[in-house]
Write a protein that holds these residues in place. Structure first.
Motif, short mmCIF file in Angstrom:
data_model
loop_
_atom_site.label_atom_id
_atom_site.label_comp_id
_atom_site.label_asym_id
_atom_site.label_seq_id
_atom_site.Cartn_x
_atom_site.Cartn_y
_atom_site.Cartn_z
N ALA A 53 -88.77 -10.10 -56.55
CA ALA A 53 -89.65 -9.47 -55.58
C ALA A 53 -90.93 -8.95 -56.24
O ALA A 53 -92.03 -9.06 -55.67
CB ALA A 53 -88.91 -8.33 -54.88
N TRP A 54 -90.81 -8.38 -57.43
CA TRP A 54 -91.98 -7.86 -58.15
C TRP A 54 -92.92 -8.99 -58.54
O TRP A 54 -94.15 -8.87 -58.40
CB TRP A 54 -91.52 -7.09 -59.38
N LEU A 55 -92.37 -10.12 -59.02
CA LEU A 55 -93.21 -11.25 -59.41
C LEU A 55 -94.03 -11.79 -58.25
O LEU A 55 -95.16 -12.25 -58.43
CB LEU A 55 -92.34 -12.37 -59.99
N ASP A 56 -93.48 -11.74 -57.05
CA ASP A 56 -94.20 -12.23 -55.88
C ASP A 56 -95.50 -11.49 -55.64
O ASP A 56 -96.41 -12.02 -54.98
CB ASP A 56 -93.32 -12.11 -54.62
N GLU A 57 -95.63 -10.29 -56.20
CA GLU A 57 -96.82 -9.47 -55.98
C GLU A 57 -97.79 -9.51 -57.16
O GLU A 57 -98.83 -8.84 -57.13
CB GLU A 57 -96.40 -8.02 -55.73
N GLN A 58 -97.46 -10.29 -58.21
CA GLN A 58 -98.28 -10.30 -59.42
C GLN A 58 -99.23 -11.49 -59.45
O GLN A 58 -98.97 -12.52 -58.83
CB GLN A 58 -97.37 -10.33 -60.66
N PRO A 59 -100.34 -11.36 -60.19
CA PRO A 59 -101.26 -12.49 -60.35
C PRO A 59 -100.60 -13.65 -61.09
O PRO A 59 -99.58 -13.47 -61.78
CB PRO A 59 -102.41 -11.89 -61.18
N ALA A 60 -101.18 -14.80 -60.97
CA ALA A 60 -100.66 -15.98 -61.68
C ALA A 60 -100.75 -15.78 -63.19
O ALA A 60 -101.69 -15.16 -63.70
CB ALA A 60 -101.43 -17.22 -61.26
N ASN A 61 -99.73 -16.30 -63.88
CA ASN A 61 -99.73 -16.33 -65.35
C ASN A 61 -99.94 -14.95 -65.97
O ASN A 61 -100.73 -14.78 -66.90
CB ASN A 61 -100.81 -17.29 -65.88
N SER A 62 -99.21 -13.96 -65.47
CA SER A 62 -99.44 -12.59 -65.93
C SER A 62 -98.36 -12.04 -66.84
O SER A 62 -98.59 -11.04 -67.53
CB SER A 62 -99.61 -11.67 -64.73
N VAL A 63 -97.16 -12.66 -66.87
CA VAL A 63 -96.07 -12.13 -67.70
C VAL A 63 -95.28 -13.27 -68.33
O VAL A 63 -95.35 -14.43 -67.89
CB VAL A 63 -95.10 -11.25 -66.88
N LEU A 64 -94.52 -12.90 -69.36
CA LEU A 64 -93.53 -13.79 -69.95
C LEU A 64 -92.15 -13.27 -69.58
O LEU A 64 -91.97 -12.07 -69.33
CB LEU A 64 -93.66 -13.82 -71.48
N ILE A 65 -91.17 -14.16 -69.55
CA ILE A 65 -89.80 -13.76 -69.24
C ILE A 65 -88.86 -14.30 -70.30
O ILE A 65 -88.94 -15.47 -70.67
CB ILE A 65 -89.37 -14.27 -67.85
N ARG A 66 -87.97 -13.41 -70.81
CA ARG A 66 -86.88 -13.90 -71.67
C ARG A 66 -85.67 -14.12 -70.78
O ARG A 66 -85.13 -13.18 -70.19
CB ARG A 66 -86.54 -12.93 -72.80
N ILE A 67 -85.25 -15.36 -70.72
CA ILE A 67 -84.10 -15.74 -69.89
C ILE A 67 -82.81 -15.57 -70.69
O ILE A 67 -82.83 -15.32 -71.90
CB ILE A 67 -84.23 -17.19 -69.41
N ASN A 68 -81.68 -15.71 -69.99
CA ASN A 68 -80.40 -15.75 -70.66
C ASN A 68 -80.17 -17.14 -71.25
O ASN A 68 -80.79 -18.13 -70.83
CB ASN A 68 -79.28 -15.39 -69.68
N ALA A 69 -79.29 -17.22 -72.21
CA ALA A 69 -79.11 -18.46 -72.97
C ALA A 69 -78.56 -19.59 -72.11
O ALA A 69 -77.86 -19.36 -71.11
CB ALA A 69 -78.16 -18.20 -74.14
N THR A 70 -78.86 -20.81 -72.52
CA THR A 70 -78.28 -21.99 -71.90
C THR A 70 -76.75 -21.87 -71.93
O THR A 70 -76.17 -21.51 -72.94
CB THR A 70 -78.71 -23.25 -72.66
N GLY A 71 -76.12 -22.17 -70.81
CA GLY A 71 -74.67 -22.08 -70.75
C GLY A 71 -74.16 -20.75 -70.27
O GLY A 71 -72.96 -20.60 -70.00
N SER A 72 -75.04 -19.75 -70.16
CA SER A 72 -74.61 -18.45 -69.64
C SER A 72 -74.51 -18.53 -68.12
O SER A 72 -75.12 -19.40 -67.49
CB SER A 72 -75.60 -17.37 -70.05
N PRO A 73 -73.77 -17.61 -67.49
CA PRO A 73 -73.64 -17.63 -66.03
C PRO A 73 -74.95 -17.39 -65.28
O PRO A 73 -75.03 -17.67 -64.08
CB PRO A 73 -72.65 -16.49 -65.75
N TRP A 74 -75.98 -16.89 -65.99
CA TRP A 74 -77.23 -16.51 -65.33
C TRP A 74 -78.36 -17.49 -65.60
O TRP A 74 -79.47 -17.29 -65.12
CB TRP A 74 -77.64 -15.11 -65.78
N PHE A 75 -78.09 -18.54 -66.34
CA PHE A 75 -79.16 -19.45 -66.77
C PHE A 75 -79.87 -20.08 -65.58
O PHE A 75 -81.10 -20.12 -65.52
CB PHE A 75 -78.59 -20.53 -67.69
N SER A 76 -79.12 -20.57 -64.60
CA SER A 76 -79.73 -21.27 -63.46
C SER A 76 -80.61 -20.34 -62.64
O SER A 76 -81.74 -20.68 -62.26
CB SER A 76 -78.66 -21.89 -62.57
N GLN A 77 -80.12 -19.13 -62.37
CA GLN A 77 -80.94 -18.20 -61.58
C GLN A 77 -82.17 -17.76 -62.36
O GLN A 77 -83.24 -17.54 -61.77
CB GLN A 77 -80.13 -17.01 -61.09
N ASP A 78 -82.04 -17.68 -63.65
CA ASP A 78 -83.19 -17.32 -64.47
C ASP A 78 -84.26 -18.41 -64.44
O ASP A 78 -85.46 -18.13 -64.33
CB ASP A 78 -82.78 -17.07 -65.92
#
Length: 280
Positions: A53-78
């Motif tokens: 929801a926060w990203l939807d309000e931000q300018p383009a190309n404004s932040v970096l994101i560290r995702i969870n590792a490949t194979g983790s339960p959260w990888f796809s949503q990340d």
């Protein structure tokens, strides 16, 4: 956001949305919103939803994101989250599989900044750096120390000795150069309020060829920027070199008893360009 120009990168936990805007205002070149180590497993889904929801309000190309590792339960949503226009690049933890990195690059079509933080990753460093979409390499010193069973970090009462990481750091610098990547980004300095210690630490990394630093608290931004600013001694030295170059029209010359040739003159020019950039 120019990924190759970033020098100060500040982590902020994805489960602390009240810190996002403060981090953006900290003066760091970029913030990394951390969905991985900084967020307990039980809070990851909620953190992802709030961040979306926060990203939807931000300018383009404004932040970096560290995702969870490949194979983790959260990888796809990340990875779905990283498709947001606000995300300028993806910080990839525990990156030791070039094939997985290539697949991630195809899925998200965003610059990748893989963390090199295991023995396996270092044995595959050239393949990782060669993956299309990889922009810069990040040094994960603490995870590497754990992986190798190193006696690091020391207790707070003991001096911080970085010599054990010289080989690893040099590999990152050399490999980045060979593959045409931006200079690598050095590992965090864990003391939050030791300004002098951080400045000295960052300058050590710069001497090896790093040009960016990972930060974990807004209080670290100014000391890191100080490290990036040429010292008065460096500026004075560079002026002497360039004065001699002008007199001798670029020929090899002795300055203060030391030989000065083309690479030294180029170094002096780089210092003065950097000093000019910080003074504007």
């Amino acid at each position: 956001m120019d990924i190759n120009a970033l020098q100060t990168l500040l982590f902020v936990p994805a489960n602390r949305p009240e810190r996002f805007d403060k981090a953006l205002a900290s003066g760091a070149d970029a913030i990394i919103i951390d969905l991985e180590d900084a967020v307990p497993a039980a809070e990851k889904d909620a953190a992802s939803s709030t961040l979306s929801a926060w990203l939807d309000e931000q300018p383009a190309n404004s932040v970096l994101i560290r995702i969870n590792a490949t194979g983790s339960p959260w990888f796809s949503q990340d990875t779905n989250l990283c498709r947001s226009a606000a995300v300028a690049g993806i910080v990839v933890p525990k990156a030791d599989d070039p094939t997985a990195l290539a697949e991630l690059a195809n899925i998200c079509d965003k610059p990748l900044l893989p963390f090199i933080e295991s023995a396996l990753a270092f044995t595959r460093l050239n393949e990782i750096a060669a993956v299309s979409g990889v922009s810069r390499l990040l040094f994960g010193k603490l995870d590497l120390a754990l992986d190798l069973g190193m006696d690091y970090p020391p207790p707070a009462s003991e001096p911080l000795d970085e010599s054990a990481f010289l080989y690893a750091r040099s590999q990152l610098v050399m490999c980045s150069r060979v593959h045409g990547l931006g200079a690598p980004i050095d590992a965090i300095f864990t003391a939050l309020y030791d300004a002098k210690g951080l400045t000295d630490y960052a300058r050590q990394g710069m001497r090896l060829g790093f040009s960016g630093f990972l930060l974990i608290h807004p209080a670290q931004v100014i000391p890191a920027q100080k490290a990036l600013t040429p010292t008065s001694a460096q500026i004075s030295w560079a002026k002497h070199i360039l004065d001699a170059e002008q007199r001798e029209k670029g020929a090899v010359v002795a300055v203060s008893g030391n030989m000065v040739d083309t690479p030294v003159m180029a170094r002096a020019k780089r210092i003065m360009e950097s000093a000019s950039g910080f003074s504007t």
